[in-house]
Design an enzyme around this catalytic site. Structure first.
Site, PDB file in Angstrom:
ATOM      1  N   LEU A 230      14.771 -16.589  36.542  1.00 31.57           N
ATOM      2  CA  LEU A 230      13.494 -15.995  36.115  1.00 31.57           C
ATOM      3  C   LEU A 230      13.691 -14.833  35.142  1.00 31.57           C
ATOM      4  O   LEU A 230      14.471 -13.932  35.394  1.00 31.57           O
ATOM      5  CB  LEU A 230      12.747 -15.510  37.358  1.00 31.57           C
ATOM      6  CG  LEU A 230      11.298 -15.059  37.130  1.00 31.57           C
ATOM      7  CD1 LEU A 230      10.411 -16.231  36.800  1.00 31.57           C
ATOM      8  CD2 LEU A 230      10.811 -14.312  38.355  1.00 31.57           C
ATOM      9  N   ASP A 231      12.956 -14.819  34.030  1.00 31.49           N
ATOM     10  CA  ASP A 231      13.023 -13.760  33.005  1.00 31.49           C
ATOM     11  C   ASP A 231      14.419 -13.614  32.408  1.00 31.49           C
ATOM     12  O   ASP A 231      14.741 -12.566  31.841  1.00 31.49           O
ATOM     13  CB  ASP A 231      12.595 -12.388  33.575  1.00 31.49           C
ATOM     14  CG  ASP A 231      11.107 -12.346  33.885  1.00 31.49           C
ATOM     15  OD1 ASP A 231      10.400 -13.292  33.528  1.00 31.49           O
ATOM     16  OD2 ASP A 231      10.673 -11.358  34.498  1.00 31.49           O
ATOM     17  N   GLU A 232      15.258 -14.633  32.545  1.00 25.69           N
ATOM     18  CA  GLU A 232      16.626 -14.509  32.042  1.00 25.69           C
ATOM     19  C   GLU A 232      17.018 -15.669  31.134  1.00 25.69           C
ATOM     20  O   GLU A 232      18.177 -15.817  30.784  1.00 25.69           O
ATOM     21  CB  GLU A 232      17.625 -14.445  33.212  1.00 25.69           C
ATOM     22  CG  GLU A 232      17.566 -13.172  34.025  1.00 25.69           C
ATOM     23  CD  GLU A 232      18.197 -11.970  33.313  1.00 25.69           C
ATOM     24  OE1 GLU A 232      18.752 -12.143  32.221  1.00 25.69           O
ATOM     25  OE2 GLU A 232      18.109 -10.864  33.874  1.00 25.69           O
TER      26      GLU A 232
END
Lengths: 288, 288, 288, 288
Positions: A230-232
């Site tokens: 997530l978000d990476e």
């Protein structure tokens, strides 16, 4: 020679060894294809080669099938992963949204005016609010509510719709849901998300409030591929806006929306024009 | 494969016909040269082809002479103008200045710290003021005063010095003199000037005062090749700075200097790295 | 009326209550001081008032003492913290450096050319490398080596020098040492540091390498006041530079240096011109 | 004290003399009005004073009438031109367009979502094309065709409509007509135009084609007040976009549209928030 007609686009990547450029350009020359633009890059860290070629076929009977017949074998010798995009092909893009409409409105405007050369066969949302906007553009709108309990079913519905509509790219245009790991895995590499901060700063919830608390003088947005972290996911594009002491969190949100929509548009355009390559946790972007 | 060693750089241009890319890449493949990066572009207006290749030679005995022996004949078939730059070659750059030292100081700083991989064998000025700065960097400084009457002689002196010092590139780092047509012609294509406005706006004298009078909200700078038409040579790079009502002409001058020096540096760097091609009144710049 | 003569600058802050502006402007009117520019701001979160006034005294005998005599009492009623800066006053600034000289070189250039209206009575470093640069500008250079063992003594030496030279502002121009908590406390509010990332992203060591690993498309720099929380002091200014896949960590370092030096200069200039107010963890900056 | 409630906005200008600030702030203090933000500027060239104050009334019965009763007399002593804007007042804005809809679409989006706190009672065009867009937003659309022969009548119709709809600001959102001198005079100071170049560069027709021919590396847009000198009205805001050799005129047009719409929005927002003052051929903009 280079003309106003839209070109075919060839893209490929493979391990770095001698002859990677030649295998592509020699084929193009033999086929009398005219190269309008070529861009290649060898990443010395990953030891991987990336190439993008815009060309006009020399033969009016040129098709993907003839290309594959002639090229596939040699490409295999280089373990080359390659794609060929027809000039007239318009990628089929599904847009997922919640209630914020600034990104959706922007993408639909560019779609309607031909600035984004895509098809948008479906818009999916966990809220009904943006249905009128979708309808004005003549696009089917699927309202799939979600709760913690129904998340698996709702995501399964989305997956089904993406298949039914034959979707090639999913755009999370401020779809304010945390995707399940299973869903992330399903979308890995063919979904673009817009996060409203300059990642890796201000991950997680309410990034503009975090930014305001910290007193930063710039806020930004990050468009990245969805992957299982997530978000990476690999970053495609980032944008910024300056802010000052007289701006409160609600002002940052408002100013930030302009950055979000332009940054998301840039990422989608780069993807559509086959300018982006995933290179591990990073991307190669042959921007213009 | 791509490594940390500096690459050789091959650049060429010729009329747009089929096979231009292939003639280059086929040679590279045959010579077992490893291509780190390739960038080509066909301009549909001028019908001209431009290419830049960074590569590592496959053969440790590789020299310009062997390259020329093998490549020149085929290149001639395409009317190709080409150049080859050795990794260890540092271009010999002369800097011309008057009294303003912001651009000179910036270039010398980058030269001293290795950010600009060049030789600066000589600095020439119509004033003695900047001699100490040159001397601190250990660079010969020639003070050649000029008046309307002595302009032909002074310019002849400059031309002689450029020859003596074996200069490959001339940088007019705020050399506040209008060059004679003869001198412009002599420098055509191998001299870069920095003009302190966003050309073609505010040509001529005192551009910051003109900009202030007009009440613009942005001032800028333009780095361009010298040609026979004053302030009209092909543009290489431009930069801007925002300004407001509280800034007077002297503030614009001060703020503008930061744009000038960065814009000039960018243009010089692009030129040194063989990223710039003159294409009629315009340029092709393969920036990175 | 507003003229070319440099103005006096009055700055103040106090809790937000009715009459804060009036107490200042009424005094100015009574004293026949001419206000060139006034800027005030009330922060609704901290309930604190900030004001900055540029003015020309109406009385040629105007001094700080007469101002204080007339103004201090009323200001005390508002718990107002205020300062008055004479036009001819040049703040005494100490610069601390290690081996990187890009920020030092930039500050010295602007100091030498009058763009930064300050005194630099001393440069302090834990390395001898930049002594020649300091000497060329005629500035005393104190080399104070440091090791883990000698840190307390070395920092005590610095504190002593700052006092001896009557320093008003300390600039950490890439001084690559982690200051002790005691030193941070000593410098709290009157020292500016430049961090080579867009804080709060990439705190700690080797931020450009971190940024490269993450594959960001922008790197930046943050100038902030030193306080007792490392890399967390109130932010004064930030700057960015775009980067791409073809740039490796060493390129980010090189590109980033231009952002660092401009961002640090902006912060120092804002401070010198009395445009910055610390407001808890944040700043108010009346930029122009 | 500063709260989340929208403030009243007082603006004024007058010749530069001692006491201009005081006459405003003293009144505010006497009326127990709380000043959230104040910004004043004295232009030393025109010798003119400009002030903008955001405040919360101390008295719940505060009205424009009571303000005028108390303030007008003293203001007259200073030849002060002043305005007072109620927090709840939404300026009545007419938009004029031709066929390009990017600016209109952007303004309507911000209007619909509350980002632009205005009324748009009417849209006027010389073409019927954008009627559906207007209708979807529920705004009357007047199609007034124009030819060289009918220009006087058509402009008279527009003037009539502006009066009927009680319009306070006219926005020329790519209205591709050259206004008659009479019309320019009528709109002087209360109409904002967006020009698709960085004025004064590339005046007149087809600025993006001119820019491409010249080979610039940046294109831009300029929002300015209409006055009696075509393309020469006082500039409010400018924006830029970088371009390169691979972009043809049609690409500049497409890229430029993003700059145009943001630049026009900024200018309209500044105007609506009473941040812009006309100062001869220039403007004072108290931006935030």
């Amino acid at each position: 020679m280079n003309s106003k007609s839209k070109p075919w686009i060839f893209t490929a990547s493979c391990p770095s060894i001698v002859g990677t450029v030649d295998v592509v350009t020699r084929y193009m020359a033999n086929a009398k294809n005219y190269i309008d633009e070529i861009h290649s890059f060898d990443d010395r860290e990953s030891q991987r080669f990336f190439i993008r070629v815009e060309f006009q076929p020399g033969d009016s009977d040129f098709t993907e099938a003839t290309f594959a017949a002639d090229f596939a074998e040699r490409a295999a010798e280089f373990s080359m992963e390659w794609q060929l995009a027809r000039p007239e092909h318009r990628q089929r893009v599904a847009i997922l949204v919640s209630k914020y409409d600034h990104c959706l409105n922007d993408l639909l405007y560019r779609y309607r005016t031909g600035q984004l050369n895509i098809e948008i066969p479906v818009i999916i949302s966990n809220h009904p609010d943006l249905k009128p906007l979708a309808e004005w553009h003549g696009i089917p709108y699927h309202h799939l509510p979600i709760s913690n309990e129904t998340k698996p079913e709702q995501e399964a519905e989305i997956v089904k719709l993406l298949a039914e509509y034959d979707i090639e790219l999913v755009v999370l245009a401020r779809y304010m849901q945390v995707l399940s790991p299973k869903m992330c895995e399903h979308l890995d590499g063919w979904a673009i998300n817009i996060h409203h901060s300059l990642l890796p700063g201000f991950k997680g919830a309410r990034p503009y409030h975090q930014a305001w608390e910290k007193g930063v003088k710039m806020v930004g947005a990050t468009a990245h591929y969805v992957n299982n972290d997530l978000d990476e996911g690999p970053i495609i594009a980032q944008g910024i806006q300056t802010v000052g002491h007289a701006q409160y969190p609600e002002d940052l949100i408002s100013k930030g929306q302009d950055v979000e929509r332009v940054t998301l548009f840039n990422a989608v355009r780069y993807h559509i024009e086959k300018r982006v390559f995933i290179n591990g946790h990073r991307t190669v972007v042959f921007s213009n």
